[in-house]
Write a protein that holds these residues in place. Structure first.
Motif, mmCIF file in Angstrom:
data_model
loop_
_atom_site.group_PDB
_atom_site.id
_atom_site.type_symbol
_atom_site.label_atom_id
_atom_site.label_comp_id
_atom_site.label_asym_id
_atom_site.label_seq_id
_atom_site.Cartn_x
_atom_site.Cartn_y
_atom_site.Cartn_z
ATOM 1 N N GLU A 190 13.009 8.124 13.873
ATOM 2 C CA GLU A 190 13.938 9.010 13.176
ATOM 3 C C GLU A 190 15.017 9.433 14.173
ATOM 4 O O GLU A 190 14.718 9.811 15.307
ATOM 5 C CB GLU A 190 13.218 10.232 12.623
ATOM 6 N N GLY A 227 17.179 10.901 10.059
ATOM 7 C CA GLY A 227 15.907 10.277 9.727
ATOM 8 C C GLY A 227 15.910 8.813 10.116
ATOM 9 O O GLY A 227 16.510 8.418 11.107
ATOM 10 N N LYS A 228 15.250 7.976 9.314
ATOM 11 C CA LYS A 228 15.265 6.541 9.569
ATOM 12 C C LYS A 228 16.612 5.972 9.120
ATOM 13 O O LYS A 228 17.349 6.624 8.381
ATOM 14 C CB LYS A 228 14.112 5.861 8.834
ATOM 15 N N LYS A 274 17.822 13.484 6.263
ATOM 16 C CA LYS A 274 16.759 12.493 6.439
ATOM 17 C C LYS A 274 16.662 11.561 5.235
ATOM 18 O O LYS A 274 16.289 10.399 5.367
ATOM 19 C CB LYS A 274 15.427 13.199 6.672
#
Length: 256
Positions: free
Chosen positions: A193, A206-207, A235
């Protein structure tokens, strides 16, 4: 009988003449080759670049490492549209100053970020290749924290314990460059992340899933968010473009 002997003598004379011409031509070719190889050995490099990220010594060291050693060949390739690939530069032009010296005028490839380790800064490009190592910090290039690195090697891609983490960082740095965000720091955790730090705001991306959508939304709200101080939770990509900013202190109007 006499006519046969005359023909043989003519043939021998022609053969000798042909051998002499061949030897002369061969000697000339060898001489020219030796002059090109030993008479145009690169010894010094002058540069005129747009960003000032690399020094003349760094450019010359790069050329030596890549086997770019002949000033004439280097110049000829550039002038005929077959320039030798140089990872430090996007485009460049070559001028011969002497048989042993060239001047390179060009546009540098912008460094995407750097990682600090053991007192040195390792600067990498959009592909994760280390192009510069030094103690001096270059303005407007974000530092990367949290990436677990196995090996740094100049002119080689960074080796990490997790390839996905490096790929995530490169995707984020590419987006940062696209929107020209003044990011100071990029942090990645063990879950891959990513959080970027801009002035007093931490943007939790986030990702990297839906990264383009998130960055586009952040660009739309940038002018308002950047006046705040806090943590912006991005996120997960919002369908309506709304995100929550958790303020950590009162609003500031002064620039830092």
């Amino acid at each position: 009988m006499r006519q046969t002997r005359k023909l043989k003598r003519k043939r021998r004379r022609r053969l000798k003449k042909g051998v002499k011409i061949f030897l002369i031509a061969f000697s000339v070719i060898i001489a020219i080759t030796l002059i090109i190889i030993f008479g145009f050995q690169l010894q010094s490099v002058k540069i005129s670049m747009d960003l000032g990220q690399f020094t003349e010594n760094e450019v010359q060291s790069y050329m030596e490492a890549k086997g770019i050693e002949n000033t004439l060949v280097f110049w000829l390739k550039n002038k005929t549209g077959h320039s030798t690939k140089m990872e430090l530069l996007e485009e460049y032009d070559v001028k011969i100053l002497s048989p042993f010296s060239v001047k390179i005028t060009g546009y540098e490839k912008k460094l995407s970020g750097y990682i600090q380790k053991d007192g040195s800064n390792y600067y990498f490009d959009e592909n994760g290749t280390v192009l510069k190592i030094g103690e001096k910090k270059i303005p407007n290039i974000p530092v990367v924290d949290g990436l677990e690195v196995k090996q740094f090697k100049l002119y080689n891609k960074i080796k990490t314990t997790d390839k996905k983490s490096l790929q995530s960082i490169l995707e984020v740095t590419s987006s940062i460059e696209k929107y020209n965000f003044p990011v100071k720091k990029i942090v990645i955790n063990q879950s891959n992340e990513v959080t970027i730090h801009i002035k007093r705001v931490q943007v939790q991306l986030g990702k990297t899933m839906n990264l383009n959508k998130k960055m586009e939304a952040f660009n739309d709200m940038y002018s308002k968010v950047i006046q705040q101080s806090g943590i912006l939770n991005m996120k997960y990509a919002s369908e309506d473009g709304s995100y929550t900013l958790k303020k950590t202190q009162k609003k500031h109007t002064e620039n830092k």
